[in-house]
Design an enzyme around this catalytic site. Sequence first.
Site, PDB file in Angstrom:
ATOM      1  N   ASP B 128       0.770  -1.287  -0.166  1.00 42.62           N
ATOM      2  CA  ASP B 128       0.008   0.180   0.020  1.00 42.62           C
ATOM      3  C   ASP B 128       0.948   1.068   0.044  1.00 42.62           C
ATOM      4  O   ASP B 128       0.456   2.293  -0.621  1.00 42.62           O
ATOM      5  CB  ASP B 128      -0.947  -0.030   1.187  1.00 42.62           C
ATOM      6  CG  ASP B 128      -2.097  -1.049   1.070  1.00 42.62           C
ATOM      7  OD1 ASP B 128      -2.105  -1.526  -0.323  1.00 42.62           O
ATOM      8  OD2 ASP B 128      -2.515  -1.393   2.191  1.00 42.62           O
ATOM      9  N   CYS B 129       2.029   1.202   0.688  1.00 37.58           N
ATOM     10  CA  CYS B 129       3.000   2.251   0.829  1.00 37.58           C
ATOM     11  C   CYS B 129       3.831   2.470  -0.223  1.00 37.58           C
ATOM     12  O   CYS B 129       4.330   3.527  -0.626  1.00 37.58           O
ATOM     13  CB  CYS B 129       3.476   2.454   2.274  1.00 37.58           C
ATOM     14  SG  CYS B 129       4.231   0.915   2.697  1.00 37.58           S
ATOM     15  N   TYR B 130       4.206   1.279  -0.886  1.00 35.61           N
ATOM     16  CA  TYR B 130       4.970   1.162  -2.103  1.00 35.61           C
ATOM     17  C   TYR B 130       4.453   0.507  -3.166  1.00 35.61           C
ATOM     18  O   TYR B 130       4.600  -0.939  -3.352  1.00 35.61           O
ATOM     19  CB  TYR B 130       6.244   0.389  -1.531  1.00 35.61           C
ATOM     20  CG  TYR B 130       7.095   1.241  -0.701  1.00 35.61           C
ATOM     21  CD1 TYR B 130       8.063   2.349  -1.014  1.00 35.61           C
ATOM     22  CD2 TYR B 130       7.268   0.631   0.688  1.00 35.61           C
ATOM     23  CE1 TYR B 130       8.582   3.005  -0.047  1.00 35.61           C
ATOM     24  CE2 TYR B 130       8.134   1.270   1.536  1.00 35.61           C
ATOM     25  CZ  TYR B 130       8.884   2.332   1.286  1.00 35.61           C
ATOM     26  OH  TYR B 130       9.645   3.237   2.171  1.00 35.61           O
TER      27      TYR B 130
END
Lengths: 136, 386
Positions: B128-130
């Site tokens: 989700d963050c990368y």
Amino acid sequence: MAKKKVVLTFPPELTETPLTYHLVKDFDLAINILKAKITPGEEGKLVVELSNGAEEKILAGIDFLKKQGVFVEPVSKEILLDEGECIHCGSCTAVCHPKALSITPPDWKLNFDKDLCIVCESCVKACPMQIIKVSF
Amino acid sequence: MKTYAEINEKIKQGKAVVFTAEEIIDVVKEKGYAAAAREVDVVTTATFGPMCSSGAFLNFGHSDPPIRMAKVWLNDVPAYAGIAAVDAYIGATELSETKGMSYGGAHVIEALVRGERVELKATSYGTDCYPRKEIRTFAGLNDINQAYLFNPRNVYQNYSVAVNTSNRTIYTYMGALLPNLGNATYSTAGELSPLLNDPYYRTIGIGTRIFLGGGTGYVAWEGTQHNPNQNRDINGIPIASAGTLALIGDLKQMKREFLRAAIFDRYGVTMYVGVGIPIPILDEEMLKQTAVSNRDIKATIFDYSVPKRSKPNFGQVSYAELRSGAITINGKEVPTAPLSSLNQARKIAQILKEWISVGQFSLTEPVQSLPAESKVKPLEIREQEV
């Protein structure tokens, strides 16, 4: 008069056979040995200049050698060293039998004496920097 | 007796008296130990040899959208990416997936030092963050954030002399060894080599500032397989491979002249690393250590045709004998060849001497000494964990 410089590589079993004698006797060739490294029982190298006959005689002589199991190569090749890239480690000197490549005091820089080189090409692979090449 | 502070004060004033570990031998011959110890402040040591246990940490910076790089390749050479998102470690001996043994991690490092951009490829599972799962770009030292060499084992304190008693040529990290004792190779700078001039690690320790690959570096830790317990000669110098150093330094400062990718035929890729280490002449004892000459340094001849952990040996020879071009083993004259470059090592020792003489390089006292006791453990093959 035709002349030809060749490198002859003898397998161990042929180093005690008098092949040059046959070149003189049977093919009427003059043989000038330029470099030689023959030890009975080991692979031998001979750099020779064949002359004194017509081109056909030289070729017939070479053909004879090949039939005996000698590996014959022309000496048009030479070893080229890219001196600017050399780090003077000395690794190539470890495999140079005729000591054409040497590393000695006082400066411990690699020295290449072309006249001693028999173009065996062992140094090409031994150079960790891959800066020794063979020219044709 | 001199302190680090006193020596550094002289360096700052441009008045330090500095010699290389080769030059100091003649200085001692002329002046004797006591006078030389009073007059000389620093002795520089150096080596330039193949050091497989080398590599670089790189931080590539974040792309947009960002990627948590799970697998990384630089010019098709895999780099280890099992650390944070855009950090990776490229090891010197890692081979290219497309060119095999003719190109490796050391070549990538050399290309970077030469100022080239290398092809960076990475894949990821996406988070989700990368969210990004793939990236392909070109990056050079000026484009990326940190780039530092971190070599787990360099500057071996002495090393083997390698020979081959079998009847075929063998291809090793000590070069091509010819059959029937056809040659002998060795790989240290002898009397100029850092740890042979400080055999008990009195001044070379964690935190020591050094010359590394043309830039400034530091001793980070004891090197892997650090083996101070190796057998020693009566002069205290180990007679085979002993102490080692883990080194760290900014790759961005380094120069190709002192960091070169290398290939050992049928063995693999490695890297020639240039290292220079200053030794402060704190007292006469330290001066004596640095004045050691090739005659007094011995190395053990090992038979590399025995592919075992413990190889049979033919006893010791001195570096003076090795440097003479031939040694005698079992009555046979065996030609010798070095693998490390004394010519380059001398250049490094001179450069370091110059840096210190002009006041741009000061000495550091180790923040902690290297272990004086420790053994190298073998790896036993066990069937199960208990």
